[in-house]
Design an enzyme around this catalytic site. Sequence first.
Site, mmCIF file in Angstrom:
data_model
loop_
_atom_site.group_PDB
_atom_site.id
_atom_site.type_symbol
_atom_site.label_atom_id
_atom_site.label_comp_id
_atom_site.label_asym_id
_atom_site.label_seq_id
_atom_site.Cartn_x
_atom_site.Cartn_y
_atom_site.Cartn_z
ATOM 1 N N SER A 183 1.012 -1.356 -0.067
ATOM 2 C CA SER A 183 -0.062 0.045 0.194
ATOM 3 C C SER A 183 0.869 1.178 -0.087
ATOM 4 O O SER A 183 2.123 1.157 0.340
ATOM 5 C CB SER A 183 -0.913 -0.055 1.298
ATOM 6 O OG SER A 183 -1.327 1.151 1.498
ATOM 7 N N TYR A 196 -1.825 -1.362 10.612
ATOM 8 C CA TYR A 196 -1.721 -1.329 9.214
ATOM 9 C C TYR A 196 -0.692 -1.039 8.462
ATOM 10 O O TYR A 196 0.011 -1.711 7.753
ATOM 11 C CB TYR A 196 -3.103 -0.749 8.732
ATOM 12 C CG TYR A 196 -3.401 -1.104 6.944
ATOM 13 C CD1 TYR A 196 -3.783 -2.066 6.649
ATOM 14 C CD2 TYR A 196 -3.035 -0.050 6.259
ATOM 15 C CE1 TYR A 196 -3.917 -2.221 5.204
ATOM 16 C CE2 TYR A 196 -3.310 -0.155 4.970
ATOM 17 C CZ TYR A 196 -3.690 -1.304 4.281
ATOM 18 O OH TYR A 196 -3.799 -1.651 3.099
HETATM 19 N N1 LIG Z 1 -8.889 -0.809 -0.892
HETATM 20 C C1 LIG Z 1 -7.908 0.022 -0.819
HETATM 21 O O1 LIG Z 1 -7.971 1.276 -0.585
HETATM 22 C C2 LIG Z 1 -6.539 -0.733 -0.637
HETATM 23 C C3 LIG Z 1 -5.265 0.319 -0.986
HETATM 24 C C4 LIG Z 1 -3.992 -0.124 -0.754
HETATM 25 C C5 LIG Z 1 -3.994 -1.509 -0.520
HETATM 26 N N2 LIG Z 1 -4.930 -2.554 -0.412
HETATM 27 C C6 LIG Z 1 -4.640 -3.754 -0.167
HETATM 28 O O2 LIG Z 1 -5.344 -4.486 -1.174
HETATM 29 C C7 LIG Z 1 -5.584 -5.860 -0.713
HETATM 30 C C8 LIG Z 1 -6.949 -6.323 -0.949
HETATM 31 O O3 LIG Z 1 -7.856 -5.780 -0.242
HETATM 32 P P1 LIG Z 1 -9.197 -5.132 -0.931
HETATM 33 O O4 LIG Z 1 -9.222 -3.488 -0.854
HETATM 34 O O5 LIG Z 1 -9.562 -5.828 -1.943
HETATM 35 O O6 LIG Z 1 -10.198 -5.262 0.426
HETATM 36 P P2 LIG Z 1 -11.278 -6.498 0.610
HETATM 37 O O7 LIG Z 1 -12.220 -6.583 -0.083
HETATM 38 O O8 LIG Z 1 -11.508 -6.272 2.197
HETATM 39 O O9 LIG Z 1 -10.463 -7.861 0.670
HETATM 40 C C9 LIG Z 1 -9.668 -8.482 1.519
HETATM 41 C C10 LIG Z 1 -9.518 -9.953 1.092
HETATM 42 O O10 LIG Z 1 -8.560 -10.410 2.000
HETATM 43 C C11 LIG Z 1 -9.076 -11.846 2.518
HETATM 44 N N3 LIG Z 1 -8.650 -11.857 4.148
HETATM 45 C C12 LIG Z 1 -9.158 -11.176 4.978
HETATM 46 N N4 LIG Z 1 -8.728 -11.697 5.993
HETATM 47 C C13 LIG Z 1 -8.232 -12.919 5.678
HETATM 48 C C14 LIG Z 1 -7.579 -14.046 6.543
HETATM 49 N N5 LIG Z 1 -7.505 -14.197 7.804
HETATM 50 N N6 LIG Z 1 -6.816 -15.160 5.957
HETATM 51 C C15 LIG Z 1 -7.109 -14.939 4.595
HETATM 52 N N7 LIG Z 1 -7.588 -14.107 3.690
HETATM 53 C C16 LIG Z 1 -8.295 -13.013 4.361
HETATM 54 C C17 LIG Z 1 -10.562 -11.689 2.543
HETATM 55 O O11 LIG Z 1 -11.359 -13.026 2.222
HETATM 56 P P3 LIG Z 1 -12.169 -13.704 3.088
HETATM 57 O O12 LIG Z 1 -13.009 -12.874 3.908
HETATM 58 O O13 LIG Z 1 -12.811 -14.849 2.290
HETATM 59 O O14 LIG Z 1 -11.094 -14.473 3.976
HETATM 60 C C18 LIG Z 1 -10.696 -10.866 1.210
HETATM 61 O O15 LIG Z 1 -10.757 -11.318 -0.005
HETATM 62 C C19 LIG Z 1 -5.066 -5.797 0.778
HETATM 63 O O16 LIG Z 1 -3.946 -6.390 0.970
HETATM 64 C C20 LIG Z 1 -5.068 -4.305 0.927
HETATM 65 O O17 LIG Z 1 -4.229 -3.942 2.133
HETATM 66 C C21 LIG Z 1 -6.102 -1.925 -0.475
#
Ligand SMILES: NC(=O)c1ccc[n+]([C@@H]2O[C@H](COP(=O)([O-])OP(=O)(O)OC[C@H]3O[C@@H](n4cnc5c(N)ncnc54)[C@H](OP(=O)(O)O)[C@@H]3O)[C@@H](O)[C@H]2O)c1
Length: 313
Positions: A183, A196
């Site tokens: 991130s 985080y």
């Molecule tokens: N959205 C943003 O603004 C943003 C910005 C920068 C970086 N990111 C990064 O992008 C990545 C994806 O996040 P997203 O934005 O797509 O959010 P999201 O929709 O909440 O997706 C998070 C994913 O992680 C999985 N997860 C959560 N806890 C877990 C665990 N204990 N074990 C295995 N899987 C787990 C969830 O699947 P289950 O619930 O099925 O486990 C879900 O598929 C993350 O690493 C986040 O830090 C996001």
Amino acid sequence: MSDELANPNTWQYVCYSLPVIIPLSVFMFNKCCSNKYNTLKSKVVLITGASSGLGETLAHEFYSHGCALILTGRNPTELERVKSDLLSRNDVKNVNKPCTLVLDLIDQSTIEVVSQKVLGVFGRVDILINNAGISYRGRADATTAEVDYKVMLVNYFGQVALTKALLPSMIHHKSGHIVAISSVQGKIAVPFRSAYTASKHALQAFFDTLRAEISHHKVKVTVVSPGYIQTNLSLNALTGSGSKYGIMDESTMAGYSAEYVAQQIVEAVVDDEQEVIIAPLYARLAIGLRYIWPRLYFWIMKYRANRYTSQKM
Ligand SMILES: NC(=O)c1ccc[n+]([C@@H]2O[C@H](COP(=O)([O-])OP(=O)(O)OC[C@H]3O[C@@H](n4cnc5c(N)ncnc54)[C@H](OP(=O)(O)O)[C@@H]3O)[C@@H](O)[C@H]2O)c1
Ligand SMILES: *[C@@H]1O[C@H](CO)[C@@H](O)[C@H](O)[C@H]1NC(C)=O
């Protein structure tokens, strides 16, 4: 007689136009026939957190380039939904059926076992996308140690353990690509995100180290640092007490579309980029400022923290 004159003239024209025709046809041929994404065809791609948000969108992106997918997450119903969405796409011809596996990154003891199952599916993993993650909102001094551990387990230790479990097979095959979804907060720290931002800084450092250590095995590492993306990340975030934050942040809603970010990530993989920042100019400037003029950066962060506190964040 007139024909004899016309012929050399025609040939002259052809000769003169060759310097234009040849490069133009090479260009057209390249555009139509050599697509750099063809290298992805039938590559085995493991995506963690494929059940929603960026992971789900990445699954669609890699699937459309003909990859053999292994989708993991905690929620089997959501994984099956993503799988059937992929299979029902009639705009894509992909002979490789996606496979789903439940993997909870908090449960460190199962990672090794699941990794062996993963390797059993297609015999190898070519591209590992460490995407699963959990966010956090809260004041550091009002956050339980349990929350600090949990965020670190999913965002850092889980990714590290999975990577280490799959690495021997990549080294054995002398090929592989590991992608870490970090991130902008893996590069700069902002208030009320301590757990985080710490986990993402750790991720960046680990994979920067690993990249250098494994390059002679022909295994590549890409660290991706996106800004805000329109996903449910903030809804799923933990608060200091460990409850769900449950609010869709304005900043998240105003972020990039998951499709745009996923396309940029796939391109970075194909281009063998070692690192990519997918963020607007202000975020890039902030990253620079942190190193060039830390005093100003810290002042801005204090201002930001005080403003939020007065609004009872
Ligand atoms: N959205 C943003 O603004 C943003 C910005 C920068 C970086 N990111 C990064 O992008 C990545 C994806 O996040 P997203 O934005 O797509 O959010 P999201 O929709 O909440 O997706 C998070 C994913 O992680 C999985 N997860 C959560 N806890 C877990 C665990 N204990 N074990 C295995 N899987 C787990 C969830 O699947 P289950 O619930 O099925 O486990 C879900 O598929 C993350 O690493 C986040 O830090 C996001
Ligand atoms: C966010 O969660 C809702 C409800 O669970 C779901 O319908 C939606 O598809 C999710 N959005 C993303 C981008 O994953």
